[in-house]
Design an enzyme around this catalytic site. Sequence first.
Site, mmCIF file in Angstrom:
data_model
loop_
_atom_site.group_PDB
_atom_site.id
_atom_site.type_symbol
_atom_site.label_atom_id
_atom_site.label_comp_id
_atom_site.label_asym_id
_atom_site.label_seq_id
_atom_site.Cartn_x
_atom_site.Cartn_y
_atom_site.Cartn_z
ATOM 1 N N TYR A 39 -1.573 13.888 4.754
ATOM 2 C CA TYR A 39 -2.685 13.200 4.093
ATOM 3 C C TYR A 39 -3.267 14.139 3.034
ATOM 4 O O TYR A 39 -2.554 14.931 2.438
ATOM 5 C CB TYR A 39 -3.708 12.737 5.141
ATOM 6 C CG TYR A 39 -4.585 11.615 4.645
ATOM 7 C CD1 TYR A 39 -4.023 10.425 4.175
ATOM 8 C CD2 TYR A 39 -5.965 11.745 4.614
ATOM 9 C CE1 TYR A 39 -4.811 9.398 3.698
ATOM 10 C CE2 TYR A 39 -6.774 10.720 4.136
ATOM 11 C CZ TYR A 39 -6.184 9.548 3.678
ATOM 12 O OH TYR A 39 -6.968 8.528 3.204
ATOM 13 N N LYS A 94 11.091 -11.358 15.922
ATOM 14 C CA LYS A 94 12.035 -11.148 14.818
ATOM 15 C C LYS A 94 12.064 -9.671 14.423
ATOM 16 O O LYS A 94 13.131 -9.094 14.156
ATOM 17 C CB LYS A 94 11.610 -11.996 13.623
ATOM 18 C CG LYS A 94 12.683 -12.160 12.568
ATOM 19 C CD LYS A 94 13.644 -13.252 12.954
ATOM 20 C CE LYS A 94 14.552 -13.614 11.802
ATOM 21 N NZ LYS A 94 15.314 -14.838 12.073
#
Length: 759
Positions: A39, A94
């Site tokens: 970060y 899925k």
Amino acid sequence: MDEQLKQSALDFHEFPVPGKIQVSPTKPLATQRDLALAYSPGVAAPCLEIEKDPLAAYKYTARGNLVAVISNGTAVLGLGNIGALAGKPVMEGKGVLFKKFAGIDVFDIEVDELDPDKFINVVAALEPTFGGINLEDIKAPECFYIEQKLRERMNIPVFHDDQHGTAIISTAAILNGLRVVEKNISDVRMVVSGAGAAAIACMNLLVALGMQKHNIVVCDSKGVIYKGREPNMAETKAAYAVDDSGKRTLDEVIDGADIFLGCSGPKVLTQEMVKKMARAPMILALANPEPEILPPLAKEVRPDAIICTGRSDYPNQVNNVLCFPFIFRGALDVGATAINEEMKLAAVRAIAELAHAEQSEVVASAYGDQDLSFGPEYIIPKPFDPRLIVKIAPAVAKAAMDSGVATRPIADFDAYIDKLTEFVYKTNLFMKPIFSQARKDPKRVVLPEGEEARVLHATQELITLGLAKPILIGRPSVIEMRIQKLGLQIKAGVDFEIVNNESDPRFKEYWSEYYQIMKRRGITQEQAQRAMIGNHTAIGAIMVQRGEADAMICGTIGDYHEHFSVVKAVFGYRDGVHTAGAMNALLLPSGNTFIADTYVNEDPTPEQLAEIAVMAAETVRRFGIEPKVALLSHSNFGSSNSLSASKMRETLERVRERAPDLMIDGEMHGDAALVESIRNDRMPDSPLKGAANILVMPNMEAARISYNLLRVSSSEGVTVGPVLMGVSKPVHVLTPIASVRRIVNMVALAVVEAQTTPL
């Protein structure tokens, strides 16, 4: 759905945590520096690189392996318009399939928007996030419009699986079915029940492959679709409207049809209709959960019919998981800007061709006694065939490159296929140097358990990969019968040799030689004769000893030590060695770890342990890995003077005498062996650097316990071995749990050893 299944499904989705997916970091976040890199401030560096070159996003972010599964919930399974939120479990499911079958990461996105244009705007705005878009469970005709507009606006693949997935699998099935019944696609007549997304996509693909439009008749809920039936007919339907013949119903147009394609609803096709179809008809009854006609009913009136359904409890299941993960895998890997017709057709052909191949052991294991040889009951691969990714993804990637939609073309397809193979076999990268060396000079390897299904599957793999010249011991009739039953394509006398354990003419010489070896071990001539019939390991060992085979792999049946006792008696130890040892490799996410001695010596002496450590290091070098050996104990660098600790300290001294350049240290705790900082706290000047990769245990008990704990503690870990060390010939004794791939791996290792073993 019965109550028991319903409750099981609810529990599955609720526990141990709600849902089926999660996000896991791919970089460590263990220190302040890690955080600064992941970060602020470090993250600014890749941001600026991507600003300069948008394609750098594929280098510095997960975009290239990230697909969105997007739905508005208007056509969820057979449940209809249940809304975006209610469809979320399907979209998560899925995502699980993408990850399981192709290693693709997924964010499921449920959009509560029924207006097609607004839905399109939402999806198009997400393009910077994803490498591809999988549209899911969107009702017709809006799905056609949505996909078309998104394809026009977006520069990444957009794929409506309900249309194209079903179409690709169905088309592959039809191609193979026509091959079985010897009909030409340009000549056959097809009747279609249903004019939704899947049906239209199926017809489009079949026409692209040579089916004539005038040979297709489509029926929807109003009957036959013919020209002039209604004003303002949807373009997708109008494209397949036929001249008005006066026939209005499915029953009227089915007469003489070669193919019935059902994408409609249950019980649409009757037995009377099936009777009227042409010779050897193909019936694709794809409605779920109840098809247009049940296969037993169709077979009752037409035994010559080839039948496909969407259900797993009948042969020839048309299941979209056969294609969508692998199409996206290929598309993502070349940075495709679209999934075009060329890529879909490449997938069709790859799926169709795979059904002709020999059967995978994974499929054979999953589907038990089913006959999986190409024919009327097997015209499309099974969903769990691990080779789907290796066949479909490269075909799709190449089609993308050839058709000009690939932004990152693949330069080396052999290397790409090797990488994909890691999805199938986790040992592929580890075994690559061994396989490469074995292919240079394949040797004769005798497999005593030649009638075993796993051995036969392994033989097929060995021939396909060009790793060895197998010799199987067993009854020829049994071997031939099982090859046929397993759907394999190997041929005795061509691909491999059979030694008939009941009547080989060399057996008198074999038992005589075996008797000479064993006569001072309590074996009589009669017992030696019986061994040549009943003890296949003894037969194989004598063949290697006589030079009629170069190596042997045994042990897939029976007790390890019974096999080893024969091996030890026939071959003895190699020159300069006074013991044997067994080592197992564990391929874990954290790295490769080798453990010895797992099978041979219950309580080895320091001299034996020293020999085992040196032999283990030699073996590890064959895999292209620098050996780093730790001698393990409950004692940590002299903290105990127990007999066990003293033994390991003495072992270290003997190893340093034998192999002064070997990186080794001990005795030490297991955590000190694997974590350098822990080791350095106790022994800052240890010559062992980094994590040890060979762990030598003080006895078999410790080795076996450690190996089994590590083996089952990691769901992603796989094993290689046991590797037998110290015997004078290239021989390895496996265990009854050995998989087909483990047999293949050990044969390859034996071949490499045979290449450097004097005759």
